[in-house]
Scaffold this motif. Sequence first.
Motif, mmCIF file in Angstrom:
data_model
loop_
_atom_site.group_PDB
_atom_site.id
_atom_site.type_symbol
_atom_site.label_atom_id
_atom_site.label_comp_id
_atom_site.label_asym_id
_atom_site.label_seq_id
_atom_site.Cartn_x
_atom_site.Cartn_y
_atom_site.Cartn_z
ATOM 1 N N THR A 5 59.311 41.453 50.105
ATOM 2 C CA THR A 5 58.776 40.985 49.067
ATOM 3 C C THR A 5 58.125 41.696 48.295
ATOM 4 O OG1 THR A 5 58.070 38.931 47.632
ATOM 5 C CG2 THR A 5 56.837 39.700 49.417
ATOM 6 N N SER A 6 57.728 41.829 47.638
ATOM 7 C CA SER A 6 57.271 42.886 46.571
ATOM 8 C C SER A 6 56.085 42.780 45.571
ATOM 9 C CB SER A 6 57.871 43.493 45.395
ATOM 10 O OG SER A 6 58.582 42.229 44.129
ATOM 11 N N ILE A 7 54.899 43.606 45.588
ATOM 12 C CA ILE A 7 54.166 42.948 44.755
ATOM 13 C C ILE A 7 53.001 44.231 44.538
ATOM 14 C CG2 ILE A 7 53.059 41.624 47.246
ATOM 15 C CD1 ILE A 7 51.200 43.767 47.961
ATOM 16 N N SER A 8 52.519 43.395 43.214
ATOM 17 C CA SER A 8 51.546 44.752 42.158
ATOM 18 C C SER A 8 50.578 44.854 42.758
ATOM 19 C CB SER A 8 51.356 43.839 40.883
ATOM 20 O OG SER A 8 50.511 44.478 40.086
ATOM 21 N N THR A 9 50.214 46.366 42.952
ATOM 22 C CA THR A 9 49.780 47.458 42.967
ATOM 23 C C THR A 9 47.853 47.008 42.856
ATOM 24 O OG1 THR A 9 50.396 49.336 44.393
ATOM 25 C CG2 THR A 9 48.445 49.378 43.913
ATOM 26 N N LEU A 10 48.200 46.555 41.500
ATOM 27 C CA LEU A 10 47.597 46.665 40.554
ATOM 28 C C LEU A 10 47.014 45.172 40.841
ATOM 29 C CD1 LEU A 10 48.369 47.793 37.073
ATOM 30 C CD2 LEU A 10 46.481 48.559 38.332
ATOM 31 N N HIS A 11 47.555 43.738 40.835
ATOM 32 C CA HIS A 11 47.135 42.523 41.338
ATOM 33 C C HIS A 11 46.115 42.737 42.649
ATOM 34 C CE1 HIS A 11 48.470 38.166 41.621
ATOM 35 N NE2 HIS A 11 47.018 38.347 42.188
ATOM 36 N N ALA A 12 47.222 43.293 43.817
ATOM 37 C CA ALA A 12 45.587 43.499 44.903
ATOM 38 C C ALA A 12 44.294 44.365 44.757
ATOM 39 C CB ALA A 12 47.155 44.132 46.144
ATOM 40 N N LEU A 13 44.782 44.961 44.084
ATOM 41 C CA LEU A 13 43.448 45.971 43.564
ATOM 42 C C LEU A 13 42.528 45.189 42.589
ATOM 43 C CD1 LEU A 13 42.786 49.167 43.826
ATOM 44 C CD2 LEU A 13 43.115 49.084 41.294
ATOM 45 N N ALA A 14 43.098 44.162 42.114
ATOM 46 C CA ALA A 14 42.260 43.543 40.584
ATOM 47 C C ALA A 14 41.802 42.589 42.030
ATOM 48 C CB ALA A 14 42.559 43.134 40.215
ATOM 49 N N ALA A 18 35.456 30.012 29.505
ATOM 50 C CA ALA A 18 36.342 30.838 29.857
ATOM 51 C C ALA A 18 36.192 31.755 31.229
ATOM 52 C CB ALA A 18 36.988 31.951 29.243
ATOM 53 N N ALA A 19 37.225 31.798 32.233
ATOM 54 C CA ALA A 19 36.874 32.550 33.383
ATOM 55 C C ALA A 19 36.892 33.850 33.429
ATOM 56 C CB ALA A 19 38.680 32.582 33.731
ATOM 57 N N ASP A 20 35.918 34.520 33.788
ATOM 58 C CA ASP A 20 35.868 35.952 33.972
ATOM 59 C C ASP A 20 37.472 36.671 34.227
ATOM 60 O OD1 ASP A 20 33.261 35.484 34.054
ATOM 61 O OD2 ASP A 20 33.105 36.043 36.310
ATOM 62 N N TRP A 21 37.339 38.037 33.733
ATOM 63 C CA TRP A 21 38.129 38.765 33.606
ATOM 64 C C TRP A 21 38.153 39.792 34.961
ATOM 65 C CZ3 TRP A 21 39.566 39.513 27.864
ATOM 66 C CH2 TRP A 21 40.466 37.989 26.861
ATOM 67 N N ILE A 22 39.029 39.874 35.594
ATOM 68 C CA ILE A 22 39.536 41.055 36.160
ATOM 69 C C ILE A 22 40.080 42.408 35.486
ATOM 70 C CG2 ILE A 22 39.479 42.968 37.856
ATOM 71 C CD1 ILE A 22 39.795 39.828 39.681
ATOM 72 N N VAL A 23 40.041 43.672 34.922
ATOM 73 C CA VAL A 23 40.629 44.747 34.974
ATOM 74 C C VAL A 23 40.397 45.753 36.301
ATOM 75 C CG1 VAL A 23 40.758 47.056 33.141
ATOM 76 C CG2 VAL A 23 39.926 44.297 31.780
ATOM 77 N N LEU A 37 45.373 43.191 33.098
ATOM 78 C CA LEU A 37 44.674 41.926 32.910
ATOM 79 C C LEU A 37 44.592 41.041 33.514
ATOM 80 C CD1 LEU A 37 41.675 42.077 30.927
ATOM 81 C CD2 LEU A 37 43.479 41.066 29.351
ATOM 82 N N PHE A 38 43.569 40.471 34.616
ATOM 83 C CA PHE A 38 43.564 39.412 34.963
ATOM 84 C C PHE A 38 42.551 38.382 34.948
ATOM 85 C CE2 PHE A 38 46.313 42.965 37.067
ATOM 86 C CZ PHE A 38 47.483 41.965 37.425
ATOM 87 N N ALA A 39 43.019 37.418 34.720
ATOM 88 C CA ALA A 39 41.549 36.048 34.799
ATOM 89 C C ALA A 39 42.051 35.119 36.178
ATOM 90 C CB ALA A 39 42.173 34.945 33.614
ATOM 91 N N VAL A 40 40.464 34.783 36.315
ATOM 92 C CA VAL A 40 39.979 34.699 37.528
ATOM 93 C C VAL A 40 39.837 32.898 37.545
ATOM 94 C CG1 VAL A 40 38.078 34.391 38.368
ATOM 95 C CG2 VAL A 40 38.821 36.659 37.823
ATOM 96 N N VAL A 84 44.284 35.068 41.183
ATOM 97 C CA VAL A 84 44.053 35.271 39.928
ATOM 98 C C VAL A 84 45.432 35.619 39.113
ATOM 99 C CG1 VAL A 84 44.036 37.962 38.939
ATOM 100 C CG2 VAL A 84 43.059 37.181 40.709
ATOM 101 N N GLU A 85 45.650 34.930 37.549
ATOM 102 C CA GLU A 85 46.520 34.439 37.371
ATOM 103 C C GLU A 85 47.526 36.217 36.563
ATOM 104 O OE1 GLU A 85 45.105 32.389 34.038
ATOM 105 O OE2 GLU A 85 45.118 30.291 35.039
ATOM 106 N N SER A 86 47.868 36.049 35.575
ATOM 107 C CA SER A 86 48.736 36.731 35.118
ATOM 108 C C SER A 86 48.083 37.442 33.985
ATOM 109 C CB SER A 86 50.396 35.869 34.937
ATOM 110 O OG SER A 86 50.737 35.269 35.537
ATOM 111 N N PRO A 87 48.342 38.321 33.430
ATOM 112 C CA PRO A 87 47.967 39.623 32.588
ATOM 113 C C PRO A 87 47.974 38.639 31.043
ATOM 114 C CG PRO A 87 48.402 40.867 33.877
ATOM 115 C CD PRO A 87 49.330 39.958 34.193
ATOM 116 N N GLN A 88 47.237 38.609 31.072
ATOM 117 C CA GLN A 88 47.049 38.346 29.484
ATOM 118 C C GLN A 88 46.269 39.415 28.800
ATOM 119 O OE1 GLN A 88 44.445 34.589 28.730
ATOM 120 N NE2 GLN A 88 44.425 34.601 30.390
ATOM 121 N N ARG A 89 46.929 39.090 26.843
ATOM 122 C CA ARG A 89 46.547 40.252 26.056
ATOM 123 C C ARG A 89 44.696 39.882 25.767
ATOM 124 N NH1 ARG A 89 49.934 43.672 24.110
ATOM 125 N NH2 ARG A 89 48.153 43.966 22.084
#
Length: 259
Positions: A104-113, A142-147, A161-164, A170-175
């Motif tokens: 399975t594939s995972i996002s490096t940015l997701h793991a970093l966040a 609102a939840a904290d954001w992780i960049v 952009l991830f929301a805690v 950690v949720e999916s990115p949002q604008r």
Amino acid sequence: MQREHTDVNVKPRERFLTLDTATTVMAAALMNGRELLGESNVYGERNHSVHVITELERLLNEEGLTRDDVDGIAVGVGPGSYTGIRIAVTAAKTLAWAWGIPVTSISTLHALAWGGWNRGIEMKGQEDKNESVNNGSSGAQAADWIVPVLDARRGQVYTGLFAVNTVDDVESPQRLEALPSEERPPVIWLVGETAVHAETAERLRAWSELRIIPYELEGRWVGRLGADKLLRQEHDELHTLVPNYTQLAEAEANLLRQR
């Protein structure tokens, strides 16, 4: 390396290897379900290919396991180092095919966040951690954001952009600009390779409190993210799994400019 021991004879077997070489750290982990059995963080971006197989073998050997005990493999597909991503993806696909296990594939940015946020929380203390989680789950704020940020060179950056919501999610990115002022996060966490882009990130203070956390990827967070997907049986098709390069390699970009 930090290790947590557990009974590796628990059934059903849910032992996974996870790997990411998209950054300057070759981050790997051996998981038993969501529990960390072993972790490896080897520094040296240009030498990842030297360490990949030996480190995975070491993780198994130290727990008295063999390839026959591995039930799945997860791999970070980037974005990040063009050459680095290919090393991990090639290794993971080869092992999955040879051992007959899912990948399975995972996002490096997701793991970093995820890892960077937890590092920041550790630095701020448990009190801040509880406050942050409550903010994200109560609905009153609102939840904290992780960049997460990784230097993409040529004046560019890989980011998301991830929301805690909770400590383990950690949720999916949002604008950022799409949200009204009342839904802005109480805290924005800038994590990862922050030194290169910290000055630019200062404009985020106009939105919220800004916390800048220098952070290098750790195997345990690659492991947690990969194990979660494998436990949900979210597998990639072996022959169509490809890296997330996001942009052209520098050599290809230079070639196009010369035309």
